[in-house]
Design an enzyme around this catalytic site. Structure first.
Site, PDB file in Angstrom:
ATOM      1  N   LYS A  26       0.824  -1.218   0.000  1.00  0.00           N
ATOM      2  CA  LYS A  26       0.000   0.000   0.000  1.00  0.00           C
ATOM      3  C   LYS A  26       0.855   1.265   0.000  1.00  0.00           C
ATOM      4  O   LYS A  26       0.650   2.169  -0.815  1.00  0.00           O
ATOM      5  CB  LYS A  26      -0.922   0.006   1.236  1.00  0.00           C
ATOM      6  CG  LYS A  26      -1.594   1.346   1.485  1.00  0.00           C
ATOM      7  CD  LYS A  26      -2.532   1.309   2.664  1.00  0.00           C
ATOM      8  CE  LYS A  26      -1.915   1.633   3.993  1.00  0.00           C
ATOM      9  NZ  LYS A  26      -1.701   3.041   4.323  1.00  0.00           N
ATOM     10  N   ASN A  27       1.804   1.332   0.944  1.00  0.00           N
ATOM     11  CA  ASN A  27       2.510   2.605   1.114  1.00  0.00           C
ATOM     12  C   ASN A  27       3.530   2.892   0.013  1.00  0.00           C
ATOM     13  O   ASN A  27       3.936   4.033  -0.162  1.00  0.00           O
ATOM     14  CB  ASN A  27       3.137   2.675   2.511  1.00  0.00           C
ATOM     15  CG  ASN A  27       2.054   2.818   3.581  1.00  0.00           C
ATOM     16  OD1 ASN A  27       0.910   3.169   3.266  1.00  0.00           O
ATOM     17  ND2 ASN A  27       2.394   2.528   4.835  1.00  0.00           N
ATOM     18  N   CYS A 121      -5.374   7.902   9.129  1.00  0.00           N
ATOM     19  CA  CYS A 121      -5.651   7.356  10.459  1.00  0.00           C
ATOM     20  C   CYS A 121      -5.356   8.394  11.534  1.00  0.00           C
ATOM     21  O   CYS A 121      -4.445   9.209  11.378  1.00  0.00           O
ATOM     22  CB  CYS A 121      -4.794   6.118  10.711  1.00  0.00           C
ATOM     23  SG  CYS A 121      -5.297   4.705   9.722  1.00  0.00           S
ATOM     24  N   ARG A 126      -0.446  14.857  13.575  1.00  0.00           N
ATOM     25  CA  ARG A 126       0.345  14.325  12.450  1.00  0.00           C
ATOM     26  C   ARG A 126       0.906  15.498  11.654  1.00  0.00           C
ATOM     27  O   ARG A 126       0.381  15.879  10.607  1.00  0.00           O
ATOM     28  CB  ARG A 126      -0.513  13.404  11.583  1.00  0.00           C
ATOM     29  CG  ARG A 126      -0.956  12.156  12.337  1.00  0.00           C
ATOM     30  CD  ARG A 126      -1.627  11.148  11.464  1.00  0.00           C
ATOM     31  NE  ARG A 126      -0.705  10.452  10.580  1.00  0.00           N
ATOM     32  CZ  ARG A 126      -1.041   9.416   9.818  1.00  0.00           C
ATOM     33  NH1 ARG A 126      -2.261   8.954   9.845  1.00  0.00           N
ATOM     34  NH2 ARG A 126      -0.148   8.836   9.029  1.00  0.00           N
ATOM     35  N   ASP A 312       3.299   0.061  12.375  1.00  0.00           N
ATOM     36  CA  ASP A 312       2.074  -0.446  11.742  1.00  0.00           C
ATOM     37  C   ASP A 312       1.786  -1.901  12.103  1.00  0.00           C
ATOM     38  O   ASP A 312       0.804  -2.482  11.638  1.00  0.00           O
ATOM     39  CB  ASP A 312       2.152  -0.275  10.211  1.00  0.00           C
ATOM     40  CG  ASP A 312       2.099   1.196   9.830  1.00  0.00           C
ATOM     41  OD1 ASP A 312       1.670   2.011  10.665  1.00  0.00           O
ATOM     42  OD2 ASP A 312       2.500   1.532   8.696  1.00  0.00           O
ATOM     43  N   ARG A 404      -9.112  -0.196   3.578  1.00  0.00           N
ATOM     44  CA  ARG A 404      -8.148   0.784   3.053  1.00  0.00           C
ATOM     45  C   ARG A 404      -6.822   0.096   2.738  1.00  0.00           C
ATOM     46  O   ARG A 404      -6.037   0.611   1.937  1.00  0.00           O
ATOM     47  CB  ARG A 404      -7.880   1.888   4.088  1.00  0.00           C
ATOM     48  CG  ARG A 404      -9.030   2.859   4.267  1.00  0.00           C
ATOM     49  CD  ARG A 404      -8.625   4.000   5.183  1.00  0.00           C
ATOM     50  NE  ARG A 404      -7.279   4.427   4.864  1.00  0.00           N
ATOM     51  CZ  ARG A 404      -6.355   4.791   5.761  1.00  0.00           C
ATOM     52  NH1 ARG A 404      -6.643   4.795   7.025  1.00  0.00           N
ATOM     53  NH2 ARG A 404      -5.159   5.158   5.383  1.00  0.00           N
TER      54      ARG A 404
HETATM   55  N1  EPU Z   1       6.616  13.794  11.831  1.00  0.00           N
HETATM   56  C1  EPU Z   1       6.936  15.081  12.192  1.00  0.00           C
HETATM   57  N2  EPU Z   1       6.980  16.011  11.212  1.00  0.00           N
HETATM   58  C2  EPU Z   1       6.732  15.715   9.895  1.00  0.00           C
HETATM   59  C3  EPU Z   1       6.415  14.399   9.555  1.00  0.00           C
HETATM   60  C4  EPU Z   1       6.357  13.454  10.558  1.00  0.00           C
HETATM   61  O1  EPU Z   1       7.161  15.387  13.355  1.00  0.00           O
HETATM   62  O2  EPU Z   1       6.797  16.627   9.068  1.00  0.00           O
HETATM   63  C5  EPU Z   1       6.576  12.749  12.902  1.00  0.00           C
HETATM   64  C6  EPU Z   1       5.194  12.137  13.044  1.00  0.00           C
HETATM   65  O3  EPU Z   1       4.378  12.888  13.920  1.00  0.00           O
HETATM   66  C7  EPU Z   1       5.519  10.758  13.586  1.00  0.00           C
HETATM   67  C8  EPU Z   1       6.872  10.435  12.939  1.00  0.00           C
HETATM   68  O4  EPU Z   1       7.405  11.680  12.487  1.00  0.00           O
HETATM   69  O5  EPU Z   1       5.703  10.851  14.966  1.00  0.00           O
HETATM   70  C9  EPU Z   1       6.817   9.498  11.753  1.00  0.00           C
HETATM   71  O6  EPU Z   1       5.902   9.961  10.779  1.00  0.00           O
HETATM   72  P1  EPU Z   1       6.060   9.635   9.217  1.00  0.00           P
HETATM   73  O7  EPU Z   1       6.164  10.908   8.493  1.00  0.00           O
HETATM   74  O8  EPU Z   1       7.156   8.631   9.046  1.00  0.00           O
HETATM   75  O9  EPU Z   1       4.675   8.959   8.876  1.00  0.00           O
HETATM   76  P2  EPU Z   1       3.841   9.090   7.532  1.00  0.00           P
HETATM   77  O10 EPU Z   1       4.770   9.220   6.379  1.00  0.00           O
HETATM   78  O11 EPU Z   1       2.772  10.109   7.672  1.00  0.00           O
HETATM   79  C10 EPU Z   1       3.869   6.563   6.949  1.00  0.00           C
HETATM   80  C11 EPU Z   1       2.844   5.498   6.703  1.00  0.00           C
HETATM   81  C12 EPU Z   1       2.168   5.122   8.004  1.00  0.00           C
HETATM   82  C13 EPU Z   1       3.220   4.683   9.020  1.00  0.00           C
HETATM   83  C14 EPU Z   1       4.308   5.738   9.173  1.00  0.00           C
HETATM   84  C15 EPU Z   1       5.463   5.304  10.051  1.00  0.00           C
HETATM   85  C16 EPU Z   1       2.169   6.052   4.459  1.00  0.00           C
HETATM   86  C17 EPU Z   1       1.102   6.525   3.551  1.00  0.00           C
HETATM   87  N3  EPU Z   1       1.873   6.009   5.752  1.00  0.00           N
HETATM   88  O12 EPU Z   1       3.146   7.678   7.475  1.00  0.00           O
HETATM   89  O13 EPU Z   1       1.358   4.006   7.670  1.00  0.00           O
HETATM   90  O14 EPU Z   1       2.615   4.478  10.274  1.00  0.00           O
HETATM   91  O15 EPU Z   1       4.847   6.077   7.881  1.00  0.00           O
HETATM   92  O16 EPU Z   1       6.051   4.158   9.533  1.00  0.00           O
HETATM   93  O17 EPU Z   1       3.246   5.683   4.008  1.00  0.00           O
HETATM   94  C18 EPU Z   1      -0.473   2.564   7.750  1.00  0.00           C
HETATM   95  O18 EPU Z   1      -0.117   2.090   6.665  1.00  0.00           O
HETATM   96  O19 EPU Z   1      -1.344   2.031   8.475  1.00  0.00           O
HETATM   97  C19 EPU Z   1       0.131   3.816   8.210  1.00  0.00           C
HETATM   98  C20 EPU Z   1      -0.429   4.603   9.089  1.00  0.00           C
END
Ligand code: EPU
Length: 433
Positions: A26-27, A121, A126, A312, A404
């Site tokens: 997915k990601n 989610c 976030r 995850d 999803r």
């Molecule tokens: N963070 C910041 N600032 C930013 C971005 C992130 O402080 O600008 C913090 C977040 O608050 C969090 C940490 O950094 O504490 C990690 O966030 P990350 O940016 O890595 O998460 P994401 O890219 O929004 C993706 C996956 C999530 C998964 C996370 C962590 C996708 C679409 N989503 O989210 O997947 O939990 O990485 O591995 O790639 C899922 O598939 O169920 C899912 C939620």
């Protein structure tokens, strides 16, 4: 079908046996779908999982003028020769987190972007400050106002730069990579995330003619190129789906061969399962998982960015710890609030106390069926695992979250012996699906 009001009904307590295949990740899929905007050409993407997050991503592309043609159940042709940046409807982008990749992709292609703030989610705050920091380092002015983010580079030209990520972020790393691929000059992303989907996105972009090195390490080096061309590209298997089915085998006391996966990507999960007394036999692109003894050992687990134990997999692991002998500790160190599912699991007899970022899980010999909610995607699949392991009937509400991220979930589970069905409301009563 109105899955928003549908329910999953499980009659649990049966050990599952057989082979269960893993779909495309997915990601990686959502990142690559938005990346196609950078090509001005036709791309064929294969092994796309048939899940609602992929559908929404493709709908968002269509809404900005991209032509999307379904060539098969898991193959699409995406023709990004015409894109109208700045008109993606808020209702669509707000449905999922990964819609923020539209910002990086539009910036990379046009030097400007205007996109609604992403949904997804609910794990507490976030932020996307690291994405914004990266865009600014590449010479963009960024404003966040009225639920929208507007970014533009002077004269529409992004300039390569060095970007240090203050936190390890998957989305931030990919988004800055997208913006930098066609920027003038050289970009270095330091303290980059290492996840396999970052490598897959970089591999896709390189196949289109980009010059990205070091994806999967701390430092990603990008030399900007003028143009990208179309390709045919196959998405890698989903490591979280693979890990989910591995835990399912251990939780139900059955034996599952999880096929079409990359065992290297789930090493942190394999290590913890082995510590709990689970046998994992690797054979090429599959693993066979079963308990070594009737009991599972308690362990401590801490979620971390890749190659650490994935956040995850937090809820799925919590179900397994609930069935282990003794007390385990599960610490969440990526998201602020990922334990919202605990109240649901407690309805099934799990004994869990959450203190800040750590859940203390006191194992119990068995769970019992109950009526529960899928509070988010991974929490939802954890309820499915718990329901399949539990004695009695489990009824899960709010199941749209689960679809999803898990392709053909019901038929894959039925094929290994699960007693599971979805019922959807028809007028006043429910009908089988
Ligand atoms: N963070 C910041 N600032 C930013 C971005 C992130 O402080 O600008 C913090 C977040 O608050 C969090 C940490 O950094 O504490 C990690 O966030 P990350 O940016 O890595 O998460 P994401 O890219 O929004 C993706 C996956 C999530 C998964 C996370 C962590 C996708 C679409 N989503 O989210 O997947 O939990 O990485 O591995 O790639 C899922 O598939 O169920 C899912 C939620």
């Amino acid at each position: 079908m109105d899955l928003d009001r549908g329910k999953i009904i499980i009659s649990g307590g049966k050990p599952l046996k057989g082979a269960i295949p893993v779909s495309g990740m997915k990601n990686a899929a959502v990142a690559i779908i938005f990346s196609t905007i950078l090509t001005e050409d036709k791309c064929i993407i294969e092994n796309l999982p048939n899940i609602s997050d992929v559908k929404v991503s493709l709908d968002i592309l269509s809404s900005v003028g991209v032509k999307v043609r379904q060539l098969g159940p898991n193959t699409v042709e995406i023709d990004s020769s015409v894109v109208n940046p700045g008109i993606a409807p808020y209702e669509l982008v707000n449905k999922m987190r990964a819609s923020y990749y539209l910002i990086g992709a539009e910036l990379g292609r046009f030097g400007r972007a205007y996109v609604g703030l992403p949904g997804g989610c609910d794990f507490g705050i976030r932020p996307i400050d690291q994405h914004i920091k990266g865009f600014e380092a590449l010479g963009c002015d960024v404003k966040v106002e009225g639920g929208y983010i507007e970014a533009a580079a002077q004269n529409g030209i992004l300039r390569g730069s060095s970007v240090y990520m203050d936190v390890v972020t998957v989305g931030g790393t990919i988004n800055v990579m997208l913006a930098a691929v066609r920027a003038e000059g050289y970009t270095e992303i330091e303290n980059a995330a290492h996840e396999p989907h970052i490598v897959d996105t970089a591999n896709f972009l390189n196949a289109c003619g980009a010059d990205i090195r070091g994806a999967g390490t701390d430092t990603i080096k990008i030399r900007g190129v003028k143009k990208l061309h179309g390709v045919t590209y196959t998405i890698i298997p989903d490591m979280i789906e693979a890990g989910t089915y591995m835990i399912l085998a251990a939780a139900t006391g059955g034996q599952l061969t999880v096929t079409n996966m990359i065992p290297k990507h789930v090493e942190s999960i394999t290590a913890k399962l082995e510590e709990m007394g689970v046998s994992i036999e690797e054979d090429g692109d599959s693993v066979t998982v079963s308990r070594r003894a009737p009991f599972l050992n308690h362990v401590n687990v801490k979620t971390l960015p890749y190659p650490g134990f994935p956040t995850d997999m937090n809820p799925q692991m919590c179900v397994l710890l609930s069935l282990a002998r003794g007390t385990s500790h599960l610490t969440e160190s990526v998201w602020e609030s990922r334990f919202r599912y605990v109240e649901e699991l407690k309805r099934m007899g799990a004994r869990i106390t959450v203190n800040g970022k750590t859940a203390e899980v006191e194992g119990t010999p068995s769970l019992r069926g109950a009526r529960v909610r899928a509070v988010d995607l991974r929490a939802g699949i954890a309820m499915v695992i718990a329901g399949l392991a539990a004695r009695g009937v489990t009824e899960i509400d709010e199941i749209h979250h689960i679809f999803r991220g898990y392709e053909d979930l019901i038929s894959k589970l039925k094929a290994v012996g699960a007693d599971i069905k979805v019922i959807v409301p028809k007028a006043t009563e429910y009908e089988d699906y």
